[in-house]
Design a protein around this motif. Sequence first.
Motif, PDB file in Angstrom:
ATOM      1  N   ALA A 276      -0.035  49.736  41.959  1.00  0.00           N
ATOM      2  CA  ALA A 276       1.156  48.907  42.333  1.00  0.00           C
ATOM      3  C   ALA A 276       0.447  47.567  42.311  1.00  0.00           C
ATOM      4  N   LEU A 277       0.724  46.948  43.869  1.00  0.00           N
ATOM      5  CA  LEU A 277      -0.156  46.278  44.150  1.00  0.00           C
ATOM      6  C   LEU A 277      -0.895  45.292  42.972  1.00  0.00           C
ATOM      7  N   LYS A 278      -2.290  46.750  42.405  1.00  0.00           N
ATOM      8  CA  LYS A 278      -3.523  45.712  41.661  1.00  0.00           C
ATOM      9  C   LYS A 278      -2.196  44.531  40.266  1.00  0.00           C
ATOM     10  N   ARG A 279      -1.022  45.743  39.858  1.00  0.00           N
ATOM     11  CA  ARG A 279      -0.768  44.988  38.553  1.00  0.00           C
ATOM     12  C   ARG A 279       0.113  43.714  39.268  1.00  0.00           C
ATOM     13  N   PHE A 280      -0.225  43.110  40.353  1.00  0.00           N
ATOM     14  CA  PHE A 280       0.750  42.055  40.659  1.00  0.00           C
ATOM     15  C   PHE A 280      -0.076  41.430  40.762  1.00  0.00           C
ATOM     16  N   GLY A 281      -1.466  41.503  40.904  1.00  0.00           N
ATOM     17  CA  GLY A 281      -2.842  40.597  40.593  1.00  0.00           C
ATOM     18  C   GLY A 281      -3.417  40.488  41.874  1.00  0.00           C
ATOM     19  N   ALA A 282      -2.520  41.500  43.330  1.00  0.00           N
ATOM     20  CA  ALA A 282      -3.088  41.637  44.197  1.00  0.00           C
ATOM     21  C   ALA A 282      -4.868  42.321  44.445  1.00  0.00           C
ATOM     22  N   ASP A 283      -5.744  42.953  45.588  1.00  0.00           N
ATOM     23  CA  ASP A 283      -6.301  42.987  45.197  1.00  0.00           C
ATOM     24  C   ASP A 283      -6.501  43.822  46.832  1.00  0.00           C
ATOM     25  N   PRO A 284      -6.013  44.744  46.498  1.00  0.00           N
ATOM     26  CA  PRO A 284      -6.116  46.722  47.730  1.00  0.00           C
ATOM     27  C   PRO A 284      -7.060  47.165  47.179  1.00  0.00           C
ATOM     28  N   LEU A 285      -7.548  47.443  48.601  1.00  0.00           N
ATOM     29  CA  LEU A 285      -8.565  49.207  49.273  1.00  0.00           C
ATOM     30  C   LEU A 285      -8.315  49.898  49.090  1.00  0.00           C
ATOM     31  N   ALA A 286      -8.124  51.132  48.308  1.00  0.00           N
ATOM     32  CA  ALA A 286      -7.419  52.398  48.488  1.00  0.00           C
ATOM     33  C   ALA A 286      -7.957  52.680  49.401  1.00  0.00           C
ATOM     34  N   VAL A 287      -8.262  53.318  50.387  1.00  0.00           N
ATOM     35  CA  VAL A 287      -8.800  54.646  51.540  1.00  0.00           C
ATOM     36  C   VAL A 287      -8.311  55.947  51.054  1.00  0.00           C
ATOM     37  N   PHE A 288      -8.241  56.833  50.562  1.00  0.00           N
ATOM     38  CA  PHE A 288      -8.153  58.198  50.690  1.00  0.00           C
ATOM     39  C   PHE A 288      -9.201  59.294  50.380  1.00  0.00           C
TER      40      PHE A 288
END
Length: 319
Positions: A47-59
């Motif tokens: 969802a953050l990516k859709r907002f234009g943010a650039d998160p890192l997903a650790v999983f």
Amino acid sequence: MKRIVTLTLSPTIDVSSHVDYVVPERKLRCAEPLTEPGGGGVNVARALKRFGADPLAVFTAGGHTGQRLVELVEEEGVAVEPIAIDGLTRENVTIREDASTLQYRFCMPGPSLSRAEWERIVGVLESLDPAPEFLVASGSLPPGLPDDTYAEIAWLANARGIKMILDTSGPPLQAALDAGTFMIKPNLSELAWLEGDAWIEDEEHLWDAAHAVVREHDCHAIVVSLGAGGALAVTEAGALRIPAPPVRPESKVGAGDSMVAGIVWGLEQGWTALEAAALGVAAGAAAVMTPGSDLCRRDDTERLHAQMRERRQPLAAIS
Ligand SMILES: Nc1ncnc2c1ncn2[C@@H]1O[C@H](COP(=O)(O)OP(=O)(O)OP(=O)(O)O)[C@@H](O)[C@H]1O
Ligand SMILES: [Mg+2]
């Protein structure tokens, strides 16, 4: 450099389909399935990516389903840091019965994690350089990890000056709260559990319970989500009762994760936790407008947020 990192210890591949009727003992011929990545932190990152943010997903990711999960998240342009595990990443199944439009959600327990795998996760978080500003930890714990798992992550975050936003429930939430957490986002029943109550009876009880959490813990902010009722946000600096904008409900799935993403998006823009909570309410409502397990869309979120501001809804503050 990533300012936002999300952590998902028990991610999923979500398979959804639909069928005319759900009946026992018969083969149910379902429609072509849709396959999506899932799990709290993974969804927040999407969802953050859709907002234009650039998160890192650790999983965590294991076996062929883990590999597929990595591909699915990467296809959405989200940066990933998968942590290899021996077990097979779980798959959850959601079936909508067309006749009733009811959704049946089958959730698998997910593989257990070993001590060595847990230590690898801690190692990844310790080695994030530079330290992110926000760490969003979301979702249930996989079998095999103790209740103080998120507390251990909270200590690590606090030691590195990282603001941790936690969306989980029960003893793991309680333990992390005791360790000190920047923000938590319980729903009503999760808040009631924290306070040792069977349920939250009314607005006054809600108000008291949310304030007690902030007063009695090293916790900057609590955002209690209230479904169609919106949210109550309480920080050390004040409180805000935020009604949800009315939307035509399609599917509630993904509302909580979208809300957390909206809050973090606001925080990342330098907004206060109270202002960010209002954006979270808009994002949660936007997720309710989308069918199936789809998350909020950016344009819906922005439109609903603007609408809330016009109606001065977020100003229904209680001091
Ligand atoms: N029917 C609705 N109408 C408008 N907004 C809604 C509705 N349901 C949920 N929301 C929005 O989504 C937010 C999160 O919903 P909810 O309180 O149900 O979270 P949750 O119980 O954590 O959900 P999840 O099951 O996804 O974890 C709410 O605070 C609100 O902003
Ligand atoms: Mg939730």
